[in-house]
Design an enzyme around this catalytic site. Structure first.
Site, PDB file in Angstrom:
ATOM      1  CB  CYS A   8      -5.184  -1.455  -1.900  1.00  0.00           C
ATOM      2  SG  CYS A   8      -6.552  -0.676  -1.044  1.00  0.00           S
TER       3      CYS A   8
ATOM      4  CD  GLU B 203      -5.324  -5.979  -1.282  1.00  0.00           C
ATOM      5  OE1 GLU B 203      -4.737  -4.879  -1.175  1.00  0.00           O
ATOM      6  OE2 GLU B 203      -6.204  -6.358  -0.495  1.00  0.00           O
TER       7      GLU B 203
ATOM      8  CD  GLU C 187      -1.422   4.768   4.523  1.00  0.00           C
ATOM      9  OE1 GLU C 187      -0.917   5.623   5.287  1.00  0.00           O
ATOM     10  OE2 GLU C 187      -2.140   3.832   4.926  1.00  0.00           O
TER      11      GLU C 187
ATOM     12  CB  CYS D 110      -8.543  -4.794  -3.840  1.00  0.00           C
ATOM     13  SG  CYS D 110      -7.426  -3.401  -3.527  1.00  0.00           S
TER      14      CYS D 110
ATOM     15  CB  CYS E 214     -10.793  -2.812   0.178  1.00  0.00           C
ATOM     16  SG  CYS E 214     -10.178  -2.141  -1.382  1.00  0.00           S
TER      17      CYS E 214
ATOM     18  CG  ASN F 191      -0.405  -0.177   2.526  1.00  0.00           C
ATOM     19  OD1 ASN F 191       0.601  -0.864   2.682  1.00  0.00           O
ATOM     20  ND2 ASN F 191      -1.023   0.416   3.525  1.00  0.00           N
TER      21      ASN F 191
HETATM   22  N1  THU Z   1      -5.323  -1.408   2.340  1.00  0.00           N
HETATM   23  C1  THU Z   1      -4.748  -2.238   1.425  1.00  0.00           C
HETATM   24  O1  THU Z   1      -3.580  -2.088   1.052  1.00  0.00           O
HETATM   25  N2  THU Z   1      -5.513  -3.245   0.944  1.00  0.00           N
HETATM   26  C2  THU Z   1      -6.821  -3.470   1.252  1.00  0.00           C
HETATM   27  O2  THU Z   1      -7.453  -4.354   0.693  1.00  0.00           O
HETATM   28  C3  THU Z   1      -7.469  -2.635   2.264  1.00  0.00           C
HETATM   29  C4  THU Z   1      -6.669  -1.531   2.825  1.00  0.00           C
HETATM   30  C5  THU Z   1      -4.518  -0.279   2.865  1.00  0.00           C
HETATM   31  C6  THU Z   1      -5.002   1.067   2.457  1.00  0.00           C
HETATM   32  C7  THU Z   1      -4.464   1.937   3.573  1.00  0.00           C
HETATM   33  O3  THU Z   1      -3.151   2.349   3.245  1.00  0.00           O
HETATM   34  C8  THU Z   1      -4.408   1.009   4.777  1.00  0.00           C
HETATM   35  O4  THU Z   1      -4.543  -0.292   4.265  1.00  0.00           O
HETATM   36  C9  THU Z   1      -5.497   1.270   5.794  1.00  0.00           C
HETATM   37  O5  THU Z   1      -6.737   1.301   5.204  1.00  0.00           O
END
Ligand code: THU
Length: 136
Positions: free
Chosen positions: A61, A63, A52, A99, A96, A50
């Site tokens: 994300c 994935e 940010e 994804c 999520c 991920n």
């Molecule tokens: N996140 C992912 O990388 N994958 C997911 O399927 C859900 C959330 C990350 C996004 C964010 O940087 C952190 O997790 C918290 O939501």
């Protein structure tokens, strides 16, 4: 139900790659580091983390980062056989909704491995996202 088309070796390697990627996540805002690894039908493995941003909604994300890398490397015919996702937090960490839709685009039969509430789960993407959106 445990989909059976993934070998023990593939499963172990995919999880190891996802776990190893976690430390490379860029998550200064949520402090929730995520690592993902995809196995393509061609047999290659690509990882993602991920990433940010101070403008929170721009976060990508793990994935999707892994899938986009796979497409960039193999091209538009890239198809997913399996995807593993893990985080540096205890407890569940399933892909999520956004994804799930992106995974389905490239592997409607892909196997997804993720920490569920009672340990690792392994299910097909169609079980995680019944009725995925498609243009036709
Ligand atoms: N996140 C992912 O990388 N994958 C997911 O399927 C859900 C959330 C990350 C996004 C964010 O940087 C952190 O997790 C918290 O939501």
């Amino acid at each position: 139900m445990t989909p059976s088309s993934l070998s023990e070796k593939e499963r172990a390697l995919l999880l190891a790659k996802a776990r190893e990627a976690v430390s490379r996540a860029y998550a200064p805002y949520s402090h929730f580091r995520v690592g993902a690894a995809v196995l393509t039908e061609k047999g290659d493995i690509f990882t993602g983390v991920n990433v940010e941003n101070a403008s929170y909604g721009l976060t990508v994300c793990a994935e999707r980062a892994a899938i986009f890398t796979a497409v960039a490397q193999e091209g538009p015919e890239m198809r997913l056989k399996a995807l593993a996702v893990v985080s540096d937090h205890p407890g569940p960490s399933s892909p999520c909704g956004a994804c799930r839709q992106v995974i389905w685009e490239f592997g409607p039969e892909a196997i997804i491995i993720f920490p569920g509430k009672d340990g690792l789960e392994e299910v097909s993407i169609t079980r995680l996202l019944p009725g995925a959106f498609s243009l036709g």
